[in-house]
Design a protein around this motif. Structure first.
Motif, PDB file in Angstrom:
ATOM      1  N   ILE A  51      39.467  48.032  47.920  1.00  0.00           N
ATOM      2  CA  ILE A  51      39.925  47.717  46.564  1.00  0.00           C
ATOM      3  C   ILE A  51      41.319  48.324  46.356  1.00  0.00           C
ATOM      4  CG2 ILE A  51      39.571  48.247  44.115  1.00  0.00           C
ATOM      5  CD1 ILE A  51      36.595  47.830  44.545  1.00  0.00           C
ATOM      6  N   ASN A  69      44.502  46.011  45.988  1.00  0.00           N
ATOM      7  CA  ASN A  69      45.216  46.166  44.717  1.00  0.00           C
ATOM      8  C   ASN A  69      46.713  46.282  44.964  1.00  0.00           C
ATOM      9  OD1 ASN A  69      43.382  45.984  42.684  1.00  0.00           O
ATOM     10  ND2 ASN A  69      42.910  48.173  42.612  1.00  0.00           N
ATOM     11  N   MET A 123      41.159  38.482  51.321  1.00  0.00           N
ATOM     12  CA  MET A 123      40.446  39.054  50.164  1.00  0.00           C
ATOM     13  C   MET A 123      41.167  38.717  48.865  1.00  0.00           C
ATOM     14  SD  MET A 123      39.268  42.833  51.336  1.00  0.00           S
ATOM     15  CE  MET A 123      38.768  43.107  53.020  1.00  0.00           C
ATOM     16  N   GLY A 142      39.493  36.302  46.200  1.00  0.00           N
ATOM     17  CA  GLY A 142      39.194  36.955  44.921  1.00  0.00           C
ATOM     18  C   GLY A 142      40.013  36.346  43.795  1.00  0.00           C
ATOM     19  N   GLY A 192      40.747  39.997  40.376  1.00  0.00           N
ATOM     20  CA  GLY A 192      40.714  39.259  41.639  1.00  0.00           C
ATOM     21  C   GLY A 192      40.534  40.128  42.876  1.00  0.00           C
ATOM     22  N   PRO A 193      41.425  41.130  43.069  1.00  0.00           N
ATOM     23  CA  PRO A 193      41.290  41.970  44.263  1.00  0.00           C
ATOM     24  C   PRO A 193      39.948  42.689  44.329  1.00  0.00           C
ATOM     25  CG  PRO A 193      43.384  42.376  43.171  1.00  0.00           C
ATOM     26  CD  PRO A 193      42.616  41.465  42.282  1.00  0.00           C
ATOM     27  N   LEU A 245      37.071  41.639  43.121  1.00  0.00           N
ATOM     28  CA  LEU A 245      36.073  40.642  43.523  1.00  0.00           C
ATOM     29  C   LEU A 245      36.209  40.325  45.008  1.00  0.00           C
ATOM     30  CD1 LEU A 245      33.993  39.285  41.764  1.00  0.00           C
ATOM     31  CD2 LEU A 245      35.492  37.307  41.576  1.00  0.00           C
ATOM     32  N   GLY A 246      37.461  40.155  45.459  1.00  0.00           N
ATOM     33  CA  GLY A 246      37.707  39.823  46.869  1.00  0.00           C
ATOM     34  C   GLY A 246      37.184  40.913  47.785  1.00  0.00           C
ATOM     35  N   ILE A 253      33.317  41.077  47.798  1.00  0.00           N
ATOM     36  CA  ILE A 253      32.610  40.009  48.503  1.00  0.00           C
ATOM     37  C   ILE A 253      32.924  40.021  49.997  1.00  0.00           C
ATOM     38  CG2 ILE A 253      32.389  37.510  48.716  1.00  0.00           C
ATOM     39  CD1 ILE A 253      32.949  37.361  45.718  1.00  0.00           C
ATOM     40  N   GLY A 309      41.646  31.544  42.911  1.00  0.00           N
ATOM     41  CA  GLY A 309      40.576  32.368  43.469  1.00  0.00           C
ATOM     42  C   GLY A 309      39.292  32.269  42.683  1.00  0.00           C
ATOM     43  N   LEU A 310      38.286  33.050  43.102  1.00  0.00           N
ATOM     44  CA  LEU A 310      36.981  32.994  42.442  1.00  0.00           C
ATOM     45  C   LEU A 310      37.091  33.398  40.978  1.00  0.00           C
ATOM     46  CD1 LEU A 310      34.698  34.490  45.228  1.00  0.00           C
ATOM     47  CD2 LEU A 310      35.031  32.097  44.597  1.00  0.00           C
ATOM     48  N   VAL A 311      38.043  34.285  40.664  1.00  0.00           N
ATOM     49  CA  VAL A 311      38.243  34.675  39.273  1.00  0.00           C
ATOM     50  C   VAL A 311      38.573  33.453  38.420  1.00  0.00           C
ATOM     51  CG1 VAL A 311      39.817  35.943  37.764  1.00  0.00           C
ATOM     52  CG2 VAL A 311      38.955  37.004  39.834  1.00  0.00           C
TER      53      VAL A 311
END
Lengths: 300, 334
Positions: free
Chosen positions: B61, B65, B268, B272, B279-280, B282-283, B286, B319-321
């Motif tokens: 993270i 970040n 990532m 994310g 985002g970061p 989440l990336g 996961i 991203g997933l966000v």
């Protein structure tokens, strides 16, 4: 062997050393050229840095290996089959995967990282991680004065030259080639002139990756074949293309030959990681001070 | 109009929309949520493997970040792992050679990363897009080779082993669980720092440079200044995570910081989501456990990565966000 000789009569052996290094360098340089031209063609057409380029080199090597050892095809037919197969594969990949990323520099580049992962791990699943070896295309050594040339390398030279001449003919003297060059130079004007760019994208990508595959096929009898062999040629293509200027084919030609000669000449004097360090340092300086490359025009 | 400009505009639209829909006070809701998230591994304390994963997630993270911060000014760094490595090597050399306390070693690692980023950034940040990517790629490779050839100082290909565990105020973080508490605290602080940064005008100027450099410059924001700021700070994050990682694993080698690590960070970040603080997180959350959980089917898993990466780029460029924003965006539009 070269090191041993260097202790003898210095005057004679110096010319021998340089002569041998120059010839080896030109041979390797031709191969870098095949890789780099494909790479720069893809960049020129799509504005995408293709991180999967080395994986097509690897696929080409495996294709030649399978054609020669499993299907008992002659080497020439294997190279031809490799070219056609990867051209079709590249065309399909362009239409299925890369279509959404045309002209998008960063997202397209990240997508090719995904593509590289798929191709490399696919090859790992099919062929396993162990290096395979392929029979040499030719035996024996030819000597040009004091310079020794293995026949297997001469074969590579002959094939590369033929491919390059064919490519030159296609790009300079055919309708498709002219259209492709027009797209590389300016996509909007090319469109305005009635060039159908929806064919040019997959064609450019297909030819680009097929050239990498041919380079792989030609090197398969010289080196071993395994799913991880793509990374070094990719790195060399990077270096060549930056030095030559992204998208510039004449620049790539000059830089590929210079790189090959530099590596061969540096080889007896320094470790390969030290010469790589010098190269990367030089490439960084080049990108900072002359991002358009050796032959490129300033500004874009 | 050609295709490329249309897609670019589309992306920019998606990006601003994602920002608009993150209301100013949303972070008040998800700071407690993060605290709960960070507390979950404490319940799994019995299983050292899960704690190990949790430590790696926290360090990732921080690492990602940093990359996200750089990316928000519009640059994609391909040598993020090199700055992680710089922080790690510098901190380890301090700890092992000069027996400095942990806090001093880590500070030295971060300082070295920042200084290197400042010097490199000063010359390379005027390059844009692909050129910046390529020059950072070469720099990452150069760093690995220098560590490989570093002789006694870096330990060459063998790296440096037997690094003593982190020690802070008389307490030794020699168990996985105790190190997790340290890593989680650092990850949490890095997140809070980013949230705070992007509430300030400075943070907004970074986003402005990333969204539209010409407009930002016309409004009096220095592109080079903002990008240098983000590059130095982002690389400090990388160096910090590297220094922590080295003291956690007790071992560094050039291959711990090669191109694959930089690429993993990019994956990532992209999966994310770029352009938000979430985002970061989440990336990393996961993508960190997946390779560790599926060690037996590494090829299949890498193929899945590749496919996911391409699908996310194609359908969820944010991203997933971006899923939430995309759904809301669809509802909101006629």
């Amino acid at each position: 062997m070269i090191r041993l000789r260097a202790f003898g009569d210095t005057a004679v052996d110096f010319t021998f050393l340089i002569g041998q290094a120059l010839t080896n360098g030109l041979i390797i340089g031709l191969l870098y050229l095949l890789m780099a031209i494909g790479f720069t063609l893809v960049f020129g057409v799509m504005r995408v840095v293709n991180f999967a380029h080395g994986e097509f080199y690897m696929l080409g090597a495996f294709s030649a290996y399978v054609c020669v050892t499993k299907l008992q095809l002659p080497f020439l037919a294997a190279v031809l089959a490799t070219f056609i197969l990867t051209l079709v594969l590249g065309w399909i990949i362009e239409v299925v995967v890369m279509k959404g990323f045309r002209g998008e520099e960063l997202n397209g580049m990240i997508a090719t990282i995904g593509l590289a992962m798929i191709l490399q791990n696919g090859a790992l699943m099919i062929f396993g991680p162990d290096p395979q070896s392929m029979p040499a295309v030719a035996e024996g050594v030819v000597s040009l004065g004091p310079v020794m040339l293995p026949m297997s390398r001469l074969y590579v030279v002959a094939f590369s030259l033929v491919v390059l001449v064919l490519l030159y003919g296609f790009l300079m003297h055919s309708k498709g080639g002219r259209a492709l060059r027009a797209v590389v130079q300016d996509i909007e004007i090319a469109n305005a002139q009635g060039i159908r760019s929806q064919f040019m994208y997959p064609l450019g990508f297909g030819i680009g990756v097929a050239l990498a595959a041919v380079a792989g096929a030609l090197m398969a009898p010289v080196f071993s074949v395994s799913p991880s062999i793509g990374s070094t040629p990719l790195l060399k293509a990077f270096i060549v293309v930056i030095l030559g200027g992204l998208g510039s084919i004449p620049g790539a030609a000059l830089a590929a030959l210079l790189l090959g000669v530099f590596e061969s000449v540096a080889n007896p004097f320094m470790s390969s990681s030290f010469s790589d360090m010098l190269l990367f340092g030089f490439v960084i300086l080049m990108l900072i001070f002359r991002p358009s490359g050796l032959l490129g025009k300033a500004g874009r | 109009m050609n295709v490329s400009t249309m897609t670019e505009n589309h992306n920019k639209g998606a990006r601003t929309r994602a920002f608009d829909q993150a209301p100013g006070n949303a972070w008040k809701a998800w700071i407690p949520a993060l605290l709960v998230l960070f507390a979950i591994p404490l319940l799994l304390a019995g299983n050292p493997f899960y704690i190990h994963l949790a430590v790696l997630i926290c360090l990732n993270i921080i690492f990602v970040n940093g990359l996200a911060l750089i990316n928000r000014t519009g640059q994609l760094s391909f040598c993020h792992a090199a700055f992680m490595g710089m922080g790690a090597y510098a901190a380890v050399i301090c700890t092992v050679r000069f027996q400095t306390p942990f806090l001093i070693s880590v500070s030295a690692g971060v300082a070295v990363s920042m200084l290197a980023a400042y010097l490199l950034g000063a010359v390379i940040l005027r390059l844009q897009g692909v050129y910046f990517v390529l020059v950072t790629f070469c720099f990452g490779e150069l760093f690995r080779l220098v560590m490989l050839e570093g002789g006694d100082i870096t330990g060459g290909a063998n790296g440096i082993a037997n690094i003593p565990p982190a020690r802070l105020f008389g307490f030794t973080f020699d168990s996985k669980l105790s190190f997790y508490v340290l890593a989680a605290a650092c990850a949490f602080l890095s997140i809070v720092f980013l949230i705070a940064l992007f509430k300030t005008p400075k943070g907004n100027s970074l986003d402005a440079v990333g969204d539209n450099p010409d407009l930002a410059e016309a409004s009096g924001i220095s592109i080079q200044g903002s990008q240098t700021f983000a590059f130095v700070l982002g690389s400090a994050f990388a160096g910090f995570s590297g220094a922590l990682l080295a003291h956690y694993l007790g071992f560094v080698s050039p291959e711990s910081f090669n191109q694959h690590i930089s690429v993993a960070a990019i994956i990532m970040l992209v999966i994310g989501g770029r352009g938000s603080v979430l985002g970061p997180i989440l990336g990393a959350l996961i993508m960190t456990p997946l390779p560790e959980l599926f060690r037996s089917a590494i090829e299949t898993q890498n193929i899945m990565y590749g496919i996911t990466l391409i699908l996310v780029l194609k359908f969820l460029p944010m991203g997933l966000v971006g899923i939430g924003a995309k759904l809301r965006g669809k509802k909101g539009q006629p």
